[in-house]
Write a protein that holds these residues in place. Structure first.
Motif, PDB file in Angstrom:
ATOM      1  N   SER A   1     -21.398  61.904  36.912  1.00 17.85           N
ATOM      2  CA  SER A   1     -20.613  61.460  38.040  1.00 17.85           C
ATOM      3  C   SER A   1     -20.914  62.008  39.527  1.00 17.85           C
ATOM      4  O   SER A   1     -21.290  63.045  39.349  1.00 17.85           O
ATOM      5  CB  SER A   1     -19.043  61.887  37.611  1.00 17.85           C
ATOM      6  OG  SER A   1     -18.275  61.177  38.440  1.00 17.85           O
TER       7      SER A   1
ATOM      8  N   ILE B   1     -21.518  63.823  42.589  1.00  8.06           N
ATOM      9  CA  ILE B   1     -22.630  64.587  43.206  1.00  8.06           C
ATOM     10  C   ILE B   1     -23.848  65.024  42.208  1.00  8.06           C
ATOM     11  O   ILE B   1     -25.062  64.673  42.583  1.00  8.06           O
ATOM     12  CB  ILE B   1     -22.264  65.838  43.907  1.00  8.06           C
ATOM     13  CG1 ILE B   1     -21.300  65.661  45.211  1.00  8.06           C
ATOM     14  CG2 ILE B   1     -23.386  66.969  44.280  1.00  8.06           C
ATOM     15  CD1 ILE B   1     -20.339  66.888  45.593  1.00  8.06           C
TER      16      ILE B   1
ATOM     17  N   ASP C   1     -23.368  66.979  30.781  1.00  9.96           N
ATOM     18  CA  ASP C   1     -21.895  66.721  31.316  1.00  9.96           C
ATOM     19  C   ASP C   1     -20.992  67.018  30.152  1.00  9.96           C
ATOM     20  O   ASP C   1     -21.346  66.685  28.943  1.00  9.96           O
ATOM     21  CB  ASP C   1     -21.874  65.208  31.774  1.00  9.96           C
ATOM     22  CG  ASP C   1     -20.579  65.428  32.622  1.00  9.96           C
ATOM     23  OD1 ASP C   1     -20.622  65.044  33.792  1.00  9.96           O
ATOM     24  OD2 ASP C   1     -19.332  65.350  32.302  1.00  9.96           O
TER      25      ASP C   1
ATOM     26  N   ALA D   1     -22.480  69.221  27.224  1.00  3.27           N
ATOM     27  CA  ALA D   1     -22.034  70.614  27.472  1.00  3.27           C
ATOM     28  C   ALA D   1     -20.805  70.829  28.102  1.00  3.27           C
ATOM     29  O   ALA D   1     -20.732  70.092  29.451  1.00  3.27           O
ATOM     30  CB  ALA D   1     -23.381  71.271  28.179  1.00  3.27           C
ATOM     31  N   ASP D   2     -20.158  71.611  27.646  1.00  2.11           N
ATOM     32  CA  ASP D   2     -18.929  72.079  28.612  1.00  2.11           C
ATOM     33  C   ASP D   2     -19.297  73.638  28.975  1.00  2.11           C
ATOM     34  O   ASP D   2     -19.436  74.343  28.447  1.00  2.11           O
ATOM     35  CB  ASP D   2     -17.593  72.534  27.561  1.00  2.11           C
ATOM     36  CG  ASP D   2     -16.697  72.832  28.262  1.00  2.11           C
ATOM     37  OD1 ASP D   2     -16.623  73.491  29.420  1.00  2.11           O
ATOM     38  OD2 ASP D   2     -15.508  72.762  27.704  1.00  2.11           O
ATOM     39  N   VAL D   3     -19.559  73.405  30.285  1.00  2.00           N
ATOM     40  CA  VAL D   3     -20.202  74.820  30.992  1.00  2.00           C
ATOM     41  C   VAL D   3     -19.133  75.996  30.967  1.00  2.00           C
ATOM     42  O   VAL D   3     -19.858  77.070  31.207  1.00  2.00           O
ATOM     43  CB  VAL D   3     -20.428  74.342  32.531  1.00  2.00           C
ATOM     44  CG1 VAL D   3     -21.417  73.268  32.677  1.00  2.00           C
ATOM     45  CG2 VAL D   3     -19.381  74.190  33.301  1.00  2.00           C
TER      46      VAL D   3
ATOM     47  N   ASN E   1     -23.377  72.559  38.997  1.00  2.00           N
ATOM     48  CA  ASN E   1     -22.789  71.714  39.864  1.00  2.00           C
ATOM     49  C   ASN E   1     -21.415  71.104  39.211  1.00  2.00           C
ATOM     50  O   ASN E   1     -20.528  70.793  39.892  1.00  2.00           O
ATOM     51  CB  ASN E   1     -23.735  70.190  40.157  1.00  2.00           C
ATOM     52  CG  ASN E   1     -22.610  69.239  40.772  1.00  2.00           C
ATOM     53  OD1 ASN E   1     -22.101  69.269  41.943  1.00  2.00           O
ATOM     54  ND2 ASN E   1     -22.586  68.321  40.021  1.00  2.00           N
TER      55      ASN E   1
ATOM     56  N   TYR F   1      -8.215  76.642  43.322  1.00  2.00           N
ATOM     57  CA  TYR F   1      -9.838  75.943  43.498  1.00  2.00           C
ATOM     58  C   TYR F   1     -10.620  76.786  44.811  1.00  2.00           C
ATOM     59  O   TYR F   1     -11.826  76.986  44.453  1.00  2.00           O
ATOM     60  CB  TYR F   1      -9.590  74.450  44.053  1.00  2.00           C
ATOM     61  CG  TYR F   1     -10.827  73.847  44.432  1.00  2.00           C
ATOM     62  CD1 TYR F   1     -11.567  73.362  43.343  1.00  2.00           C
ATOM     63  CD2 TYR F   1     -11.304  73.506  45.551  1.00  2.00           C
ATOM     64  CE1 TYR F   1     -12.621  72.467  43.415  1.00  2.00           C
ATOM     65  CE2 TYR F   1     -12.604  72.965  45.817  1.00  2.00           C
ATOM     66  CZ  TYR F   1     -13.201  72.358  44.695  1.00  2.00           C
ATOM     67  OH  TYR F   1     -14.561  71.751  44.894  1.00  2.00           O
TER      68      TYR F   1
ATOM     69  N   LYS G   1     -14.365  78.712  44.306  1.00  2.00           N
ATOM     70  CA  LYS G   1     -15.305  78.378  45.211  1.00  2.00           C
ATOM     71  C   LYS G   1     -15.973  79.686  45.810  1.00  2.00           C
ATOM     72  O   LYS G   1     -17.034  79.802  46.348  1.00  2.00           O
ATOM     73  CB  LYS G   1     -15.062  77.132  46.190  1.00  2.00           C
ATOM     74  CG  LYS G   1     -14.926  75.753  45.071  1.00  2.00           C
ATOM     75  CD  LYS G   1     -16.193  75.688  44.212  1.00  2.00           C
ATOM     76  CE  LYS G   1     -16.043  74.268  43.560  1.00  2.00           C
ATOM     77  NZ  LYS G   1     -17.241  74.034  42.657  1.00  2.00           N
TER      78      LYS G   1
ATOM     79  N   THR H   1     -15.922  64.861  49.701  1.00  2.00           N
ATOM     80  CA  THR H   1     -16.874  63.760  49.316  1.00  2.00           C
ATOM     81  C   THR H   1     -16.316  62.665  48.593  1.00  2.00           C
ATOM     82  O   THR H   1     -15.479  62.880  47.803  1.00  2.00           O
ATOM     83  CB  THR H   1     -18.099  64.435  48.435  1.00  2.00           C
ATOM     84  OG1 THR H   1     -18.634  65.790  49.095  1.00  2.00           O
ATOM     85  CG2 THR H   1     -19.452  63.922  48.243  1.00  2.00           C
TER      86      THR H   1
ATOM     87  N   THR I   1     -16.145  60.997  45.960  1.00  2.00           N
ATOM     88  CA  THR I   1     -16.510  60.883  44.296  1.00  2.00           C
ATOM     89  C   THR I   1     -15.179  60.609  43.600  1.00  2.00           C
ATOM     90  O   THR I   1     -14.160  60.630  44.149  1.00  2.00           O
ATOM     91  CB  THR I   1     -17.263  62.013  43.895  1.00  2.00           C
ATOM     92  OG1 THR I   1     -16.205  63.232  43.811  1.00  2.00           O
ATOM     93  CG2 THR I   1     -18.396  62.540  44.876  1.00  2.00           C
TER      94      THR I   1
HETATM   95  N1  LIG Z   1     -15.471  65.638  45.973  1.00  2.00           N
HETATM   96  C1  LIG Z   1     -15.297  66.488  46.754  1.00  2.00           C
HETATM   97  O1  LIG Z   1     -14.576  66.484  47.872  1.00  2.00           O
HETATM   98  C2  LIG Z   1     -15.997  67.865  46.617  1.00  2.00           C
HETATM   99  C3  LIG Z   1     -16.083  68.802  47.658  1.00  2.00           C
HETATM  100  C4  LIG Z   1     -16.535  70.014  47.792  1.00  2.00           C
HETATM  101  C5  LIG Z   1     -17.148  70.470  46.410  1.00  2.00           C
HETATM  102  N2  LIG Z   1     -17.078  69.573  45.281  1.00  2.00           N
HETATM  103  C6  LIG Z   1     -17.563  70.123  44.302  1.00  2.00           C
HETATM  104  O2  LIG Z   1     -18.756  69.257  43.658  1.00  2.00           O
HETATM  105  C7  LIG Z   1     -19.055  69.553  42.457  1.00  2.00           C
HETATM  106  C8  LIG Z   1     -19.142  68.082  41.869  1.00  2.00           C
HETATM  107  O3  LIG Z   1     -18.109  67.414  41.925  1.00  2.00           O
HETATM  108  P1  LIG Z   1     -17.943  65.730  42.154  1.00  2.00           P
HETATM  109  O4  LIG Z   1     -17.169  65.680  43.416  1.00  2.00           O
HETATM  110  O5  LIG Z   1     -19.356  64.982  42.039  1.00  2.00           O
HETATM  111  O6  LIG Z   1     -16.944  65.135  40.959  1.00  2.00           O
HETATM  112  P2  LIG Z   1     -16.986  64.332  39.967  1.00  2.00           P
HETATM  113  O7  LIG Z   1     -15.696  64.311  39.284  1.00  2.00           O
HETATM  114  O8  LIG Z   1     -17.491  62.989  40.294  1.00  2.00           O
HETATM  115  O9  LIG Z   1     -17.918  65.088  38.981  1.00  2.00           O
HETATM  116  C9  LIG Z   1     -17.887  66.113  38.194  1.00  2.00           C
HETATM  117  C10 LIG Z   1     -18.463  65.981  36.884  1.00  2.00           C
HETATM  118  O10 LIG Z   1     -18.131  67.421  36.050  1.00  2.00           O
HETATM  119  C11 LIG Z   1     -18.359  67.006  34.963  1.00  2.00           C
HETATM  120  N3  LIG Z   1     -17.599  68.140  34.526  1.00  2.00           N
HETATM  121  C12 LIG Z   1     -16.244  68.533  34.483  1.00  2.00           C
HETATM  122  N4  LIG Z   1     -15.782  69.658  33.860  1.00  2.00           N
HETATM  123  C13 LIG Z   1     -16.846  70.002  33.019  1.00  2.00           C
HETATM  124  C14 LIG Z   1     -17.413  71.206  32.013  1.00  2.00           C
HETATM  125  N5  LIG Z   1     -16.415  71.775  31.657  1.00  2.00           N
HETATM  126  N6  LIG Z   1     -18.623  71.044  31.716  1.00  2.00           N
HETATM  127  C15 LIG Z   1     -19.505  70.105  31.999  1.00  2.00           C
HETATM  128  N7  LIG Z   1     -19.045  69.264  32.953  1.00  2.00           N
HETATM  129  C16 LIG Z   1     -18.071  68.996  33.244  1.00  2.00           C
HETATM  130  C17 LIG Z   1     -17.354  65.719  35.025  1.00  2.00           C
HETATM  131  O11 LIG Z   1     -17.162  65.183  33.676  1.00  2.00           O
HETATM  132  C18 LIG Z   1     -18.128  65.065  35.868  1.00  2.00           C
HETATM  133  O12 LIG Z   1     -18.895  64.221  35.683  1.00  2.00           O
HETATM  134  C19 LIG Z   1     -17.992  70.104  41.762  1.00  2.00           C
HETATM  135  O13 LIG Z   1     -18.256  71.683  41.407  1.00  2.00           O
HETATM  136  C20 LIG Z   1     -16.826  70.155  42.777  1.00  2.00           C
HETATM  137  O14 LIG Z   1     -16.171  71.081  42.882  1.00  2.00           O
HETATM  138  C21 LIG Z   1     -16.568  68.357  45.301  1.00  2.00           C
END
Ligand SMILES: NC(=O)c1ccc[n+]([C@@H]2O[C@H](COP(=O)([O-])OP(=O)(O)OC[C@H]3O[C@@H](n4cnc5c(N)ncnc54)[C@H](O)[C@@H]3O)[C@@H](O)[C@H]2O)c1
Length: 253
Positions: free
Chosen positions: A15, A17, A36, A61-63, A89, A155, A159, A188, A190
């Motif tokens: 999903s 990013i 994922d 994978a659950d990271v 990520n 959160y 980070k 972002t 998403t």
């Molecule tokens: N969207 C934003 O505004 C934003 C801003 C800054 C940073 N981020 C960071 O960017 C990264 C990606 O987020 P995104 O916005 O693409 O969100 P998203 O929800 O679209 O994608 C996150 C993905 O991580 C997967 N995931 C969640 N927990 C997991 C786990 N334990 N093991 C493996 N996979 C797991 C989810 O299933 C999902 O596919 C994250 O680290 C988030 O904190 C997001």
């Protein structure tokens, strides 16, 4: 092609990013392991890559779990013989919560995925990278670590830990020619975004309030981050390590 012959492992690749980055890395010649916790979406990413003529592998994978992180690295190496780029990520958000209402389970889950997940990814990838003589580790941080928003205490702290971890590890691994870089996206577009607003979907007032805080006047797209990740993972960034690369339209100035 900037990543021809490289092998990349992207977590959270189902999903947002992670999805955009997996697609771009594959377009640029990398074979991409898409990990994922949601195996179905990881498989969809792989299908998109294969449809476009690329090579990819779906991994559940659950990271936050050591055994899953070890297995995702081992399966990548068993499939393609190496690991050049690890993109830690995967992450989970926090909805605005006052500190006295933040329960331990929520705090622990945010730390387990956002911080322990990064540590575990590195723990299992680094021996492979050391053996092959180099590599790149990218960790998704956030502008929330640098300019926190109200109510996102856990959160933001998670980070912040990612940025400190990145800098410390970059020092340790520089002699091994392994670069370690954090990426700090601003808000972002998403599926995660509404959670930061405490909403189910992003509405116009919520979007406008966030956009107002970003000097360049828009939110990130997932592709903005994918393009930064591509640069940082490629040899174009050969002298970049230990830095936190803000992709934020000026939010952190
Ligand atoms: N969207 C934003 O505004 C934003 C801003 C800054 C940073 N981020 C960071 O960017 C990264 C990606 O987020 P995104 O916005 O693409 O969100 P998203 O929800 O679209 O994608 C996150 C993905 O991580 C997967 N995931 C969640 N927990 C997991 C786990 N334990 N093991 C493996 N996979 C797991 C989810 O299933 C999902 O596919 C994250 O680290 C988030 O904190 C997001």
């Amino acid at each position: 092609m900037k990543l021809k012959g490289k092998v990349a492992l992207v977590t959270g690749a189902g999903s947002g990013i992670g999805l955009a980055t997996a697609l771009l890395f594959a377009r640029e010649g990398a074979r991409v392991a898409c990990a994922d916790v949601n195996e179905g979406t990881a498989k969809q990413t792989v299908q998109q890559i294969e449809k476009a003529g690329g090579q990819a592998l779906a991994l559940r994978a659950d990271v936050s779990r050591a055994a899953d992180c070890q297995a995702m690295v081992e399966r990548t190496v068993a499939s393609w013989g190496r690991l050049d780029i690890l993109f830690n990520n995967a992450g989970v958000p926090e909805s605005p919560t006052r500190v006295e209402e933040l329960d331990e389970a929520t705090f622990d889950r945010i730390m387990a995925v956002n911080v322990r997940g990064v540590y575990l990814g590195c723990r299992y990838a680094v021996p492979v990278m050391k053996k092959q003589g180099g590599g790149v580790i990218l960790n998704t941080a956030s502008t929330a670590a640098i300019r926190p928003r109200r109510g996102l205490n856990a959160y933001c702290a998670s980070k912040g830990a990612v940025i400190a971890w990145t800098k410390a590890l970059a020092m340790e691994l520089a002699p091994n020619r392994i670069r370690v870089v954090a990426i700090a996206p601003v808000a972002t577009d998403t599926p995660m975004l509404p959670a930061f607003m405490g909403k189910r979907v992003v509405d116009d007032p919520g979007r406008e309030a966030m956009v107002k805080t970003i000097p360049l006047g828009r939110l990130n797209t997932p592709e903005d981050i994918a393009l930064a990740a591509l640069f940082l993972a490629s040899d174009d960034a050969a002298m970049v390590t230990g830095t936190c690369f803000e992709v934020d339209g000026g939010r952190c100035i």
